[in-house]
Design a protein around this motif. Structure first.
Motif, PDB file in Angstrom:
ATOM      1  N   ALA A  88      52.944  52.792  66.808  1.00 16.05           N
ATOM      2  CA  ALA A  88      52.797  51.340  66.721  1.00 16.05           C
ATOM      3  C   ALA A  88      52.456  50.723  68.072  1.00 16.05           C
ATOM      4  O   ALA A  88      51.780  49.711  68.139  1.00 16.05           O
ATOM      5  CB  ALA A  88      54.077  50.721  66.174  1.00 16.05           C
ATOM      6  N   GLY A  89      52.934  51.324  69.151  1.00 17.68           N
ATOM      7  CA  GLY A  89      52.699  50.775  70.479  1.00 17.68           C
ATOM      8  C   GLY A  89      51.714  51.569  71.302  1.00 17.68           C
ATOM      9  O   GLY A  89      51.634  51.391  72.507  1.00 17.68           O
ATOM     10  N   GLY A  90      51.007  52.483  70.680  1.00 13.12           N
ATOM     11  CA  GLY A  90      50.053  53.305  71.410  1.00 13.12           C
ATOM     12  C   GLY A  90      50.636  54.666  71.761  1.00 13.12           C
ATOM     13  O   GLY A  90      51.850  54.880  71.756  1.00 13.12           O
ATOM     14  N   VAL A  91      49.751  55.579  72.063  1.00  8.27           N
ATOM     15  CA  VAL A  91      50.146  56.960  72.338  1.00  8.27           C
ATOM     16  C   VAL A  91      50.998  57.066  73.606  1.00  8.27           C
ATOM     17  O   VAL A  91      51.996  57.786  73.638  1.00  8.27           O
ATOM     18  CB  VAL A  91      48.904  57.869  72.436  1.00  8.27           C
ATOM     19  CG1 VAL A  91      49.286  59.272  72.874  1.00  8.27           C
ATOM     20  CG2 VAL A  91      48.171  57.910  71.097  1.00  8.27           C
ATOM     21  N   ALA A  92      50.658  56.342  74.651  1.00 11.72           N
ATOM     22  CA  ALA A  92      51.422  56.423  75.910  1.00 11.72           C
ATOM     23  C   ALA A  92      52.867  55.991  75.698  1.00 11.72           C
ATOM     24  O   ALA A  92      53.804  56.674  76.153  1.00 11.72           O
ATOM     25  CB  ALA A  92      50.765  55.566  76.986  1.00 11.72           C
ATOM     26  N   VAL A  96      56.325  58.299  76.114  1.00  8.88           N
ATOM     27  CA  VAL A  96      57.470  57.892  76.934  1.00  8.88           C
ATOM     28  C   VAL A  96      58.723  57.823  76.074  1.00  8.88           C
ATOM     29  O   VAL A  96      59.789  58.313  76.462  1.00  8.88           O
ATOM     30  CB  VAL A  96      57.198  56.543  77.637  1.00  8.88           C
ATOM     31  CG1 VAL A  96      58.456  56.000  78.288  1.00  8.88           C
ATOM     32  CG2 VAL A  96      56.093  56.697  78.664  1.00  8.88           C
ATOM     33  N   ALA A  97      58.617  57.246  74.882  1.00 13.87           N
ATOM     34  CA  ALA A  97      59.761  57.150  73.979  1.00 13.87           C
ATOM     35  C   ALA A  97      60.260  58.534  73.588  1.00 13.87           C
ATOM     36  O   ALA A  97      61.472  58.785  73.561  1.00 13.87           O
ATOM     37  CB  ALA A  97      59.387  56.346  72.738  1.00 13.87           C
ATOM     38  N   GLY A  98      59.347  59.440  73.293  1.00 13.57           N
ATOM     39  CA  GLY A  98      59.733  60.813  72.945  1.00 13.57           C
ATOM     40  C   GLY A  98      60.432  61.510  74.094  1.00 13.57           C
ATOM     41  O   GLY A  98      61.422  62.222  73.898  1.00 13.57           O
ATOM     42  N   LEU A  99      59.949  61.306  75.304  1.00 14.72           N
ATOM     43  CA  LEU A  99      60.590  61.880  76.486  1.00 14.72           C
ATOM     44  C   LEU A  99      62.002  61.330  76.657  1.00 14.72           C
ATOM     45  O   LEU A  99      62.948  62.081  76.914  1.00 14.72           O
ATOM     46  CB  LEU A  99      59.749  61.593  77.732  1.00 14.72           C
ATOM     47  CG  LEU A  99      60.330  62.087  79.060  1.00 14.72           C
ATOM     48  CD1 LEU A  99      60.398  63.609  79.072  1.00 14.72           C
ATOM     49  CD2 LEU A  99      59.503  61.584  80.220  1.00 14.72           C
ATOM     50  N   LEU A 100      62.156  60.024  76.486  1.00  9.53           N
ATOM     51  CA  LEU A 100      63.490  59.416  76.607  1.00  9.53           C
ATOM     52  C   LEU A 100      64.442  59.918  75.529  1.00  9.53           C
ATOM     53  O   LEU A 100      65.621  60.149  75.797  1.00  9.53           O
ATOM     54  CB  LEU A 100      63.380  57.890  76.567  1.00  9.53           C
ATOM     55  CG  LEU A 100      62.727  57.246  77.784  1.00  9.53           C
ATOM     56  CD1 LEU A 100      62.525  55.755  77.560  1.00  9.53           C
ATOM     57  CD2 LEU A 100      63.541  57.500  79.040  1.00  9.53           C
ATOM     58  N   VAL A 145      62.713  44.094  71.994  1.00  8.88           N
ATOM     59  CA  VAL A 145      61.285  44.184  71.690  1.00  8.88           C
ATOM     60  C   VAL A 145      60.824  43.017  70.821  1.00  8.88           C
ATOM     61  O   VAL A 145      59.788  42.413  71.077  1.00  8.88           O
ATOM     62  CB  VAL A 145      60.949  45.537  71.015  1.00  8.88           C
ATOM     63  CG1 VAL A 145      59.543  45.549  70.451  1.00  8.88           C
ATOM     64  CG2 VAL A 145      61.134  46.674  72.005  1.00  8.88           C
ATOM     65  N   ARG A 146      61.600  42.685  69.811  1.00 10.13           N
ATOM     66  CA  ARG A 146      61.167  41.639  68.861  1.00 10.13           C
ATOM     67  C   ARG A 146      61.387  40.224  69.369  1.00 10.13           C
ATOM     68  O   ARG A 146      60.605  39.337  69.054  1.00 10.13           O
ATOM     69  CB  ARG A 146      61.868  41.816  67.537  1.00 10.13           C
ATOM     70  CG  ARG A 146      61.362  43.018  66.778  1.00 10.13           C
ATOM     71  CD  ARG A 146      61.846  43.007  65.368  1.00 10.13           C
ATOM     72  NE  ARG A 146      61.286  44.143  64.650  1.00 10.13           N
ATOM     73  CZ  ARG A 146      61.579  44.428  63.411  1.00 10.13           C
ATOM     74  NH1 ARG A 146      62.411  43.691  62.739  1.00 10.13           N
ATOM     75  NH2 ARG A 146      61.040  45.469  62.833  1.00 10.13           N
ATOM     76  N   HIS A 147      62.466  40.004  70.111  1.00  5.62           N
ATOM     77  CA  HIS A 147      62.819  38.630  70.457  1.00  5.62           C
ATOM     78  C   HIS A 147      62.610  38.269  71.927  1.00  5.62           C
ATOM     79  O   HIS A 147      62.369  37.104  72.236  1.00  5.62           O
ATOM     80  CB  HIS A 147      64.260  38.345  70.050  1.00  5.62           C
ATOM     81  CG  HIS A 147      64.493  38.531  68.579  1.00  5.62           C
ATOM     82  ND1 HIS A 147      64.009  37.656  67.644  1.00  5.62           N
ATOM     83  CD2 HIS A 147      65.132  39.504  67.899  1.00  5.62           C
ATOM     84  CE1 HIS A 147      64.342  38.080  66.438  1.00  5.62           C
ATOM     85  NE2 HIS A 147      65.018  39.206  66.561  1.00  5.62           N
ATOM     86  N   LEU A 148      62.730  39.224  72.814  1.00  5.57           N
ATOM     87  CA  LEU A 148      62.565  38.905  74.243  1.00  5.57           C
ATOM     88  C   LEU A 148      61.158  39.235  74.740  1.00  5.57           C
ATOM     89  O   LEU A 148      60.571  38.475  75.485  1.00  5.57           O
ATOM     90  CB  LEU A 148      63.621  39.642  75.070  1.00  5.57           C
ATOM     91  CG  LEU A 148      65.088  39.314  74.718  1.00  5.57           C
ATOM     92  CD1 LEU A 148      66.030  40.079  75.624  1.00  5.57           C
ATOM     93  CD2 LEU A 148      65.343  37.817  74.798  1.00  5.57           C
ATOM     94  N   ILE A 149      60.644  40.371  74.315  1.00  2.60           N
ATOM     95  CA  ILE A 149      59.280  40.743  74.714  1.00  2.60           C
ATOM     96  C   ILE A 149      58.273  40.110  73.779  1.00  2.60           C
ATOM     97  O   ILE A 149      57.187  39.745  74.182  1.00  2.60           O
ATOM     98  CB  ILE A 149      59.127  42.288  74.751  1.00  2.60           C
ATOM     99  CG1 ILE A 149      60.038  42.885  75.805  1.00  2.60           C
ATOM    100  CG2 ILE A 149      57.676  42.684  74.991  1.00  2.60           C
ATOM    101  CD1 ILE A 149      60.073  44.395  75.842  1.00  2.60           C
ATOM    102  N   GLY A 150      58.637  40.012  72.502  1.00  2.00           N
ATOM    103  CA  GLY A 150      57.771  39.343  71.529  1.00  2.00           C
ATOM    104  C   GLY A 150      56.823  40.257  70.787  1.00  2.00           C
ATOM    105  O   GLY A 150      55.945  39.805  70.082  1.00  2.00           O
ATOM    106  N   GLY A 151      56.989  41.561  70.913  1.00  7.19           N
ATOM    107  CA  GLY A 151      56.121  42.489  70.192  1.00  7.19           C
ATOM    108  C   GLY A 151      56.831  43.061  68.996  1.00  7.19           C
ATOM    109  O   GLY A 151      57.870  42.599  68.576  1.00  7.19           O
ATOM    110  N   GLY A 152      56.267  44.092  68.441  1.00  7.88           N
ATOM    111  CA  GLY A 152      56.896  44.804  67.321  1.00  7.88           C
ATOM    112  C   GLY A 152      56.585  44.180  65.989  1.00  7.88           C
ATOM    113  O   GLY A 152      56.085  43.081  65.881  1.00  7.88           O
ATOM    114  N   ALA A 153      56.909  44.942  64.960  1.00 10.46           N
ATOM    115  CA  ALA A 153      56.608  44.500  63.595  1.00 10.46           C
ATOM    116  C   ALA A 153      57.761  43.743  63.008  1.00 10.46           C
ATOM    117  O   ALA A 153      58.874  43.915  63.312  1.00 10.46           O
ATOM    118  CB  ALA A 153      56.296  45.709  62.721  1.00 10.46           C
TER     119      ALA A 153
END
Length: 153
Positions: A88-92, A96-100, A145-153
């Protein structure tokens, strides 16, 4: 409410529970996926690899069989053309999420399958703390992600 999706979730949950129980009964092992993969990849135990490979192949064979049967891989992000796994947020960001997640499973000595499914079923205090930590981290992440950054579904 989509009853078909609910039934798929119920059946999937039952199958996960049965596979975890079967692994515990037959081999005395806990079905923690990160531990199964980690040991297979890093330790490469002699004589202990067959069940690990079979377990991991079983994890991916169900969705693949469903896709080959015309069932598709599901719907994510509310878009019918999307399939499970589409970043949803791109491959990069996905990398990073997978590494974390990988680092987190190492620090937490397990993942949601080991702690959340098997550990809670055994009433393990350590697994209860780990699972609560997973949930709180997920809730905070979604909120940010949804409320402070403003992205996400």
């Amino acid at each position: 409410m989509d009853i078909t999706a609910s039934l798929h979730g119920l059946i999937g949950g039952i199958l996960i529970g049965l596979s975890a129980t079967w692994l515990m009964i037959t081999l005395g092992r806990i079905a923690g996926v990160s531990g199964i993969i980690g040991t297979l990849v890093t330790v490469r135990p002699k004589g202990d690899s067959a069940w690990r490979l079979a377990f991991l192949l079983g994890l991916v064979s169900g969705p693949l069989a469903l896709a080959l049967d015309g069932g598709g891989l599901g719907n994510v992000l509310g878009r019918p053309e999307a399939v499970i796994g589409e970043p949803a947020g791109g491959v990069a960001l996905m990398l990073v999420a997978g590494l974390l997640v990988g680092v987190g499973t190492g620090i937490g000595s397990g993942c949601t399958s080991g702690h959340g499914v098997c550990g809670l079923a055994r009433l393990s205090p350590r697994s209860m703390v780990a699972t609560l930590t997973f949930l709180v981290a997920a809730i905070v992440t979604v909120f940010v992600v949804r409320h402070l950054i403003g992205g996400g579904a």
